[in-house]
Design a protein around this motif. Structure first.
Motif, short mmCIF file in Angstrom:
data_model
loop_
_atom_site.label_atom_id
_atom_site.label_comp_id
_atom_site.label_asym_id
_atom_site.label_seq_id
_atom_site.Cartn_x
_atom_site.Cartn_y
_atom_site.Cartn_z
N SER A 295 -5.33 -0.34 1.66
CA SER A 295 -5.64 0.08 0.35
C SER A 295 -6.84 -0.37 -0.18
CB SER A 295 -4.42 -0.49 -0.50
OG SER A 295 -5.03 -2.07 -0.78
N PHE A 296 -7.22 0.24 -1.25
CA PHE A 296 -8.63 0.00 -1.94
C PHE A 296 -9.17 -1.34 -1.96
CE2 PHE A 296 -11.53 -0.75 -5.60
CZ PHE A 296 -12.41 0.40 -5.40
N TRP A 297 -8.08 -2.40 -2.27
CA TRP A 297 -8.25 -3.80 -2.47
C TRP A 297 -8.36 -4.67 -1.11
CZ3 TRP A 297 -4.71 -0.83 -5.08
CH2 TRP A 297 -5.24 -0.54 -6.24
N PRO B 244 -10.20 7.56 -2.55
CA PRO B 244 -8.89 7.41 -2.07
C PRO B 244 -8.33 6.07 -2.34
CG PRO B 244 -10.03 7.67 -0.29
CD PRO B 244 -11.16 7.62 -1.63
N VAL B 245 -7.22 5.86 -3.11
CA VAL B 245 -6.80 4.61 -3.23
C VAL B 245 -6.10 3.72 -2.05
CG1 VAL B 245 -5.24 3.11 -4.87
CG2 VAL B 245 -6.22 5.03 -5.58
N VAL B 246 -5.23 4.55 -1.24
CA VAL B 246 -4.59 4.12 -0.11
C VAL B 246 -5.07 5.37 1.19
CG1 VAL B 246 -2.48 3.67 1.12
CG2 VAL B 246 -2.81 3.04 -1.32
N LEU B 247 -5.55 4.90 2.30
CA LEU B 247 -5.62 5.58 3.45
C LEU B 247 -4.65 5.20 4.58
CD1 LEU B 247 -9.67 4.85 3.85
CD2 LEU B 247 -8.31 7.06 2.99
N PRO C 157 0.72 -1.22 -0.03
CA PRO C 157 -0.23 0.01 -0.18
C PRO C 157 0.82 1.42 -0.03
CG PRO C 157 -0.90 -1.55 1.43
CD PRO C 157 0.44 -2.24 1.29
N LEU C 158 2.00 1.32 0.58
CA LEU C 158 2.82 2.55 0.67
C LEU C 158 3.42 2.67 -0.81
CD1 LEU C 158 4.35 4.86 2.03
CD2 LEU C 158 6.18 3.04 2.58
N SER D 216 -7.04 2.88 -12.12
CA SER D 216 -7.25 2.12 -13.22
C SER D 216 -6.05 1.76 -13.77
CB SER D 216 -8.02 3.00 -14.29
OG SER D 216 -7.41 4.15 -14.75
N GLU D 217 -5.08 2.36 -13.66
CA GLU D 217 -3.49 2.13 -14.03
C GLU D 217 -2.90 0.96 -13.22
OE1 GLU D 217 -1.80 5.87 -16.41
OE2 GLU D 217 -2.72 6.35 -14.38
N LEU D 218 -3.07 0.97 -11.95
CA LEU D 218 -2.40 0.39 -11.04
C LEU D 218 -2.65 -1.32 -11.10
CD1 LEU D 218 -2.83 2.74 -7.80
CD2 LEU D 218 -0.85 2.30 -9.37
N GLU D 219 -1.77 -1.90 -10.62
CA GLU D 219 -1.69 -3.54 -10.71
C GLU D 219 -0.94 -3.90 -9.19
OE1 GLU D 219 0.66 -4.82 -14.06
OE2 GLU D 219 -0.53 -3.62 -15.40
N PRO D 220 -1.93 -3.86 -8.16
CA PRO D 220 -1.39 -3.99 -6.96
C PRO D 220 -0.67 -5.45 -6.71
CG PRO D 220 -3.85 -4.32 -6.93
CD PRO D 220 -3.20 -3.78 -8.23
N GLU D 221 -0.88 -6.70 -7.70
CA GLU D 221 -0.41 -7.74 -7.43
C GLU D 221 1.04 -7.71 -8.07
OE1 GLU D 221 -2.30 -7.45 -11.14
OE2 GLU D 221 -2.99 -7.26 -9.08
N THR D 222 1.57 -6.56 -8.74
CA THR D 222 2.82 -6.78 -9.44
C THR D 222 3.74 -6.02 -8.69
OG1 THR D 222 1.51 -6.51 -11.50
CG2 THR D 222 3.81 -5.93 -11.57
#
Length: 337
Positions: A66-68, A83-86, A3-4, A18-24
């Motif tokens: 994080s959003f996920w 917000p994507v990360v809090l 998340p950071l 929409s551009e992010l790939e959190p698992e990458t």
């Protein structure tokens, strides 16, 4: 990505959710991402900055959601531009509880302070009170919630390690004991003018309802109300003197369709709050309540069993409905609580 790392990509690289790939992995993501945004990210955020951010997160015992993540609040997830990360300091569990926002002008009148205290006192019995920790109504809302044994959540326009305004240093310390502070900005972020309108959408998004107690026509509080409306939230506004500048915004909201808030019962009925313990019950009310606890009854049934005049029964049950002690369906009354 952690998340950071995601938060750093957003703030320093300008990436969108929409551009992010959190698992990458971060480095692999940057190899394949928009070159202009990657260049901007590396110009503003090197390895030293990442280490510094990690150290600050540990120092201030900050939790990142994080959003996920499962811990991410559903109301925010379903809003426009979430917000994507809090970054969260304090009790992060409050993010998943029922929240009501109370906002208003930074320069309140005695009237604005008084009505804010009045309604926050009641709200703090049932909800987490959310505001922006600004001077004026925001600070009154936070303090009143804490003074009445409630919990409060402050959404900041800075990093959660920054105190703004400086005069709220003690308030921040009090909030952290029994509440939390939240920001979408990375650690060490100083206040900037454009941060606060963005912060207001989070205040609106976290809450079931936004209440504006006193505000000019052009103010952050009115912007928060507009964010609420755009995201399907209801807005309450407290009417004020038509000649008073700090009431222009609230009166405008009411003319535009916001609920006018004039007494506690407006909120009791809206939320369906039961407040039996908050009222002093007289003998007549107690007798009716005990009968209705056994089984639902009509007005005629109550009059017959109690040996009262119909008018006395009607008077008493009207009082009890306002108090949230009973409710009726098709003329049949039953006890609540």
């Amino acid at each position: 990505m952690t998340p950071l790392e995601i938060a750093l990509l957003i703030q320093y690289g300008g990436f969108k959710i929409s551009e992010l790939e959190p698992e990458t992995d971060l480095r692999r993501f940057l190899r394949n991402a928009d070159p202009n945004k990657v260049k901007r990210f590396y110009q503003r955020c090197g390895e030293e900055e990442i280490i510094k951010q990690k150290d600050l997160v540990r120092k201030y015992n900050v939790k990142l959601v994080s959003f996920w993540d499962e811990a991410y609040p559903d109301p925010l997830k379903n809003m426009k531009s979430p917000p994507v990360v809090l970054f969260v300091r304090g009790n992060e569990k409050l993010l998943r509880e029922r929240c009501v926002s109370v906002v208003g002008t930074r320069r309140p009148t005695a009237y604005g302070v008084s009505v804010t205290k009045r309604f926050v006192k009641m709200l703090s019995e049932h909800f987490v009170v959310v505001s922006g920790m600004a001077l004026g109504i925001d600070s009154v809302a936070h303090r009143t919630a804490l003074e009445n044994g409630g919990r409060t959540l402050a959404v900041l326009g800075t990093g959660v390690d920054k105190i703004y305004p400086k005069t709220n240093e003690q308030l921040l310390a009090r909030i952290l004991k029994n509440g939390c502070v939240v920001s979408e900005y990375v650690m060490g972020t100083n206040p900037k003018k454009h941060h606060f309108p963005a912060r207001n959408r989070i205040i609106a998004g976290l809450s079931e309802v936004v209440i504006v107690t006193e505000a000019p026509a052009k103010s952050g509080a009115i912007l928060t109300a507009k964010f609420a409306i755009d995201n399907g939230r209801d807005v309450f506004a407290i009417p004020g003197d038509i000649d008073r500048k700090t009431s222009e915004g609230t009166n405008y909201l009411i003319k535009s369709g916001a609920y006018p808030l004039t007494c506690e019962e407006d909120l009791i009925f809206y939320f369906g709050i039961t407040r039996k313990s908050s009222f002093s019950v007289n003998q007549h009310q107690r007798e009716i309540y005990e009968l209705l606890k056994v089984s639902p009854k009509s007005v005629d049934d109550l009059a017959e069993e109690l040996g009262w005049e119909i008018s006395e029964v009607l008077k008493t049950i009207s009082e009890m409905e306002i108090m949230g002690l009973i409710e009726s369906t098709g003329g049949i009354y039953r006890a609540l609580g």
